[in-house]
Write a protein that holds these residues in place. Structure first.
Motif, PDB file in Angstrom:
ATOM      1  N   VAL A 220       0.871  -1.174   0.000  1.00  0.00           N
ATOM      2  CA  VAL A 220       0.000   0.000   0.000  1.00  0.00           C
ATOM      3  C   VAL A 220       0.908   1.225   0.000  1.00  0.00           C
ATOM      4  O   VAL A 220       1.833   1.322   0.812  1.00  0.00           O
ATOM      5  CB  VAL A 220      -0.918   0.039   1.235  1.00  0.00           C
ATOM      6  N   GLY A 221       0.654   2.157  -0.900  1.00  0.00           N
ATOM      7  CA  GLY A 221       1.490   3.348  -0.926  1.00  0.00           C
ATOM      8  C   GLY A 221       0.974   4.364  -1.905  1.00  0.00           C
ATOM      9  O   GLY A 221       0.016   4.126  -2.647  1.00  0.00           O
ATOM     10  N   THR A 222       1.621   5.518  -1.909  1.00  0.00           N
ATOM     11  CA  THR A 222       1.290   6.540  -2.896  1.00  0.00           C
ATOM     12  C   THR A 222       1.751   6.053  -4.269  1.00  0.00           C
ATOM     13  O   THR A 222       2.612   5.156  -4.358  1.00  0.00           O
ATOM     14  CB  THR A 222       1.986   7.867  -2.572  1.00  0.00           C
ATOM     15  N   PRO A 223       1.214   6.610  -5.349  1.00  0.00           N
ATOM     16  CA  PRO A 223       1.698   6.216  -6.680  1.00  0.00           C
ATOM     17  C   PRO A 223       3.209   6.363  -6.807  1.00  0.00           C
ATOM     18  O   PRO A 223       3.874   5.508  -7.393  1.00  0.00           O
ATOM     19  CB  PRO A 223       0.954   7.171  -7.609  1.00  0.00           C
ATOM     20  N   GLU A 224       3.762   7.449  -6.256  1.00  0.00           N
ATOM     21  CA  GLU A 224       5.207   7.657  -6.340  1.00  0.00           C
ATOM     22  C   GLU A 224       5.968   6.554  -5.614  1.00  0.00           C
ATOM     23  O   GLU A 224       6.981   6.043  -6.116  1.00  0.00           O
ATOM     24  CB  GLU A 224       5.581   9.025  -5.752  1.00  0.00           C
ATOM     25  N   GLU A 225       5.499   6.184  -4.431  1.00  0.00           N
ATOM     26  CA  GLU A 225       6.166   5.127  -3.663  1.00  0.00           C
ATOM     27  C   GLU A 225       6.146   3.793  -4.396  1.00  0.00           C
ATOM     28  O   GLU A 225       7.141   3.066  -4.429  1.00  0.00           O
ATOM     29  CB  GLU A 225       5.503   4.982  -2.295  1.00  0.00           C
ATOM     30  N   LEU A 226       5.003   3.460  -4.978  1.00  0.00           N
ATOM     31  CA  LEU A 226       4.874   2.167  -5.635  1.00  0.00           C
ATOM     32  C   LEU A 226       5.737   2.072  -6.891  1.00  0.00           C
ATOM     33  O   LEU A 226       6.263   1.003  -7.207  1.00  0.00           O
ATOM     34  CB  LEU A 226       3.413   1.907  -5.999  1.00  0.00           C
ATOM     35  N   VAL A 227       5.868   3.176  -7.616  1.00  0.00           N
ATOM     36  CA  VAL A 227       6.674   3.156  -8.833  1.00  0.00           C
ATOM     37  C   VAL A 227       8.160   3.257  -8.509  1.00  0.00           C
ATOM     38  O   VAL A 227       8.989   2.551  -9.096  1.00  0.00           O
ATOM     39  CB  VAL A 227       6.238   4.302  -9.775  1.00  0.00           C
ATOM     40  N   GLN A 228       8.528   4.114  -7.569  1.00  0.00           N
ATOM     41  CA  GLN A 228       9.941   4.351  -7.286  1.00  0.00           C
ATOM     42  C   GLN A 228      10.522   3.370  -6.278  1.00  0.00           C
ATOM     43  O   GLN A 228      11.704   3.041  -6.342  1.00  0.00           O
ATOM     44  CB  GLN A 228      10.125   5.788  -6.775  1.00  0.00           C
ATOM     45  N   ARG A 229       9.672   2.887  -5.333  1.00  0.00           N
ATOM     46  CA  ARG A 229      10.182   1.986  -4.300  1.00  0.00           C
ATOM     47  C   ARG A 229       9.244   0.790  -4.115  1.00  0.00           C
ATOM     48  O   ARG A 229       8.689   0.586  -3.027  1.00  0.00           O
ATOM     49  CB  ARG A 229      10.345   2.741  -2.977  1.00  0.00           C
ATOM     50  N   PRO A 230       9.034   0.002  -5.150  1.00  0.00           N
ATOM     51  CA  PRO A 230       8.188  -1.186  -4.996  1.00  0.00           C
ATOM     52  C   PRO A 230       8.784  -2.137  -3.969  1.00  0.00           C
ATOM     53  O   PRO A 230       9.998  -2.348  -3.944  1.00  0.00           O
ATOM     54  CB  PRO A 230       8.177  -1.795  -6.403  1.00  0.00           C
ATOM     55  N   ARG A 231       7.920  -2.709  -3.133  1.00  0.00           N
ATOM     56  CA  ARG A 231       8.389  -3.531  -2.019  1.00  0.00           C
ATOM     57  C   ARG A 231       8.884  -4.893  -2.474  1.00  0.00           C
ATOM     58  O   ARG A 231       9.688  -5.539  -1.790  1.00  0.00           O
ATOM     59  CB  ARG A 231       7.267  -3.704  -0.995  1.00  0.00           C
ATOM     60  N   SER A 232       8.416  -5.357  -3.610  1.00  0.00           N
ATOM     61  CA  SER A 232       8.776  -6.698  -4.074  1.00  0.00           C
ATOM     62  C   SER A 232       8.911  -6.701  -5.579  1.00  0.00           C
ATOM     63  O   SER A 232       8.458  -5.782  -6.288  1.00  0.00           O
ATOM     64  CB  SER A 232       7.705  -7.704  -3.653  1.00  0.00           C
ATOM     65  N   ALA A 233       9.519  -7.774  -6.080  1.00  0.00           N
ATOM     66  CA  ALA A 233       9.633  -7.927  -7.526  1.00  0.00           C
ATOM     67  C   ALA A 233       8.255  -8.058  -8.158  1.00  0.00           C
ATOM     68  O   ALA A 233       8.041  -7.594  -9.286  1.00  0.00           O
ATOM     69  CB  ALA A 233      10.489  -9.158  -7.839  1.00  0.00           C
ATOM     70  N   PHE A 234       7.299  -8.679  -7.448  1.00  0.00           N
ATOM     71  CA  PHE A 234       5.945  -8.801  -7.982  1.00  0.00           C
ATOM     72  C   PHE A 234       5.328  -7.433  -8.225  1.00  0.00           C
ATOM     73  O   PHE A 234       4.740  -7.184  -9.281  1.00  0.00           O
ATOM     74  CB  PHE A 234       5.060  -9.595  -7.018  1.00  0.00           C
TER      75      PHE A 234
END
Length: 367
Positions: A220-234
């Motif tokens: 769960v994150g902001t769009p910027e977080e998910l694109v720049q710092r995805p938590r996993s390879a998935f």
């Protein structure tokens, strides 16, 4: 308006299929949250659980301070005071636009005068002023979807739930309604949960995005977080079409399992070692001429034009890289050079306590 909270929510179907597992999610008052994930990931199941169409097996669902489901008892959908808009807008053809919109108020036994006043207000709000007496058959697809939105808003719901609400519309119209919807929800301070299969739509609209897979929240994150710092390879692969390379980090750096790609240890930002996955986003690859020193050479296998960036696939000794190319687009068969601006490394969670994230650059490709 109201916050939405899910705590430890599980949902198991009678045949044993797991719909949701261990869902913890807080949607803040006035927040726009998008649910995304592959088919069968649980995004619609989660939305329907919030709406009350599905009852969780365990856990709590709260709207504001009210518990509406606790695993043993559940408040029915009609008593949750939520507005819903579906992919198929389901406008009743035998009712005028105004009577379609007024239906929730009729059920709530609101006076006729107040119904007319409120219908006029929401039709103005969604850009359909003065159309209360219109026959739905005379409306365009976009207008019918606005009527469905007005009907969802007319009773001033605690929150608005959208289930693929824009996906049935043509792209230019969908893009325009997307902008109107975001403006409307902001000005009205609406709490919104939006299920969509369109990743770009989720990133454009939402304050936060929830990525689901196999009934579980992956990030769960902001769009910027998910694109720049995805938590996993998935997450990197699903949201950003990352190129994934499996291999091992040792004292000498990252080496892919097939031996074609090597990343020097000094290019890895963390000190993790072991088996893991290197993720390279298409936007982090520069496609250049083969004369550029230090590039990895490859052959263009596919080249599809895009308005913002072309989608190009390059094969380098068997490893294929999907690249986002701006400017001049190479053609199939061209020999090009690749430079990786940034990469992400995810150690195998079975070998380390928790996944860590590092920055890397592709140093060389062995031959």
């Amino acid at each position: 308006m109201s916050a939405i909270t899910l705590t430890g929510v599980d949902l198991h179907y009678p045949d044993g299929t797991v719909g949701l597992s261990g869902i913890d999610l807080d949607v803040r008052d006035g927040e726009f949250v998008a649910l995304v994930g592959p088919s069968g990931s649980g995004k619609t199941t989660l939305l329907r659980t919030v709406a009350g169409f599905l009852a969780p097996t365990a856990g709590l669902v709260c709207l504001g301070d009210e518990v509406v489901a606790d695993g043993a008892h559940t408040v029915p959908p009609e008593k949750r005071k939520l507005g819903m808009v579906f992919q198929q807008h389901a406008i009743w053809p035998h009712r005028s636009v105004g009577r379609n919109v007024a239906y929730p108020l009729e059920v709530g036994k609101v006076s006729r005068a107040r119904r007319a006043e409120r219908v006029a207000e929401v039709l103005e709000l969604v850009g359909l002023p003065g159309l209360a007496k219109r026959d739905p058959a005379t409306l365009s697809g976009g207008q019918r979807q606005r009527v469905a939105l007005a009907r969802a808003l007319v009773a001033q719901p605690r929150a608005l739930l959208l289930d693929e609400a824009l996906s049935a519309l043509d792209e230019p119209l969908r893009d325009r309604l997307r902008l109107e919807l975001r403006t409307l929800t902001r000005t009205q301070n609406l709490t919104v949960v939006h299920v969509t299969h369109d990743r770009a739509e989720a990133l454009a609209l939402a304050d936060r995005v929830v990525v689901l897979d196999s009934g579980q929240i992956q990030q769960v994150g902001t769009p910027e977080e998910l694109v720049q710092r995805p938590r996993s390879a998935f997450v990197a692969k699903f949201l950003s079409d990352a190129n994934l390379l499996h291999g091992t980090v040792s004292d000498n750096g990252f080496s892919s399992a097939d031996g074609t790609v090597h990343v020097g240890r000094d290019r890895l930002a963390d000190t993790s070692s072991g088996v893991g996955t290197l993720a390279v986003l298409p936007t982090d690859i520069a496609v250049t001429t083969v004369e550029n020193v230090g590039t990895t050479q490859g052959i263009v296998m596919s080249s599809l034009f895009g308005r913002d960036a072309s989608d190009v696939v390059v094969s380098c000794d068997g490893a294929q890289f999907r690249c986002a190319v701006r400017g001049t687009r190479p053609v199939v068969g061209d020999r090009v050079g690749l430079t990786i601006r940034r990469a992400l490394f995810y150690p195998d969670p079975t070998q380390v306590a928790a996944p860590t994230l590092g920055a890397a650059a592709l140093a060389s490709t062995s031959r």
